[in-house]
Design a protein around this motif. Sequence first.
Motif, short mmCIF file in Angstrom:
data_model
loop_
_atom_site.label_atom_id
_atom_site.label_comp_id
_atom_site.label_asym_id
_atom_site.label_seq_id
_atom_site.Cartn_x
_atom_site.Cartn_y
_atom_site.Cartn_z
N THR A 1 -3.08 -5.51 -12.34
CA THR A 1 -2.49 -5.01 -11.27
C THR A 1 -1.32 -6.06 -10.41
OG1 THR A 1 -4.13 -3.53 -11.10
CG2 THR A 1 -2.70 -3.61 -9.23
N ASP B 1 6.58 -2.31 -2.41
CA ASP B 1 6.57 -1.38 -1.20
C ASP B 1 5.23 -1.59 -0.61
OD1 ASP B 1 4.85 -0.42 -3.31
OD2 ASP B 1 6.05 1.63 -3.29
N GLY B 2 4.28 -2.38 -1.05
CA GLY B 2 3.04 -2.50 -0.59
C GLY B 2 1.73 -1.67 -1.32
N LYS B 3 2.32 -0.79 -2.16
CA LYS B 3 1.25 -0.12 -2.97
C LYS B 3 0.96 -0.83 -4.27
CE LYS B 3 3.10 4.54 -1.29
NZ LYS B 3 3.92 5.41 -1.63
N ASP B 4 -0.08 -0.80 -4.85
CA ASP B 4 -0.43 -1.35 -6.18
C ASP B 4 0.17 -0.80 -7.19
OD1 ASP B 4 -2.07 -3.15 -4.93
OD2 ASP B 4 -4.00 -2.15 -5.51
#
Length: 189
Positions: A37, A42-45
Amino acid sequence: MNLDRRAILAGLAASWAAPALPETGPGMSGRTAWSFTFAGLDGKDLRLAAYAPRPVLVVNTASFCGFASQLGGLQALWTAMKPRGLTVIGVPSNDFGGQEPGGSEETAGIARQHGVAFPMAAKVKVLGPDAHPFYRWAAAERPRDLPRWNFHKYLVGADGRLAAVFPTTTDPNASALIAAVEREIAKAG
């Protein structure tokens, strides 16, 4: 004869004391790219498992590199092949020439200037012991194919293994890269 016996004993002692080396080579580690991962820009995984069993092109990028024009080519490749299953993931890195010095906002802004809409990871290291786990895994799987500069391309196949590796100088619309992607799309069915 004593010298030979001492050398043999020293070698045996060193092998017992040395830590076990990780298994290397294609298919030997048992691990696939699907287990990794990236933190997203954008801060999302960005879980690679979310893209299985389709091919993924992982590219280490740098906003101020002379090869940054490849961002547009990667976008065109992704636009053309996304409906058929290809995902392109850009992985900003400052490892080569300090060409990705800024933070997430600056990187995202430059990516937008190049028309990038494909997923982008947050900045990571791609070389050495502090490299992101994906890049350490890729180095173990293909030790002769390490990134030597920005825009090095790893093609993860439908099976989660490294299907192909392309150096910086390989343009995203190169026939060899497109053929490799086509093969993996066909395997994914």
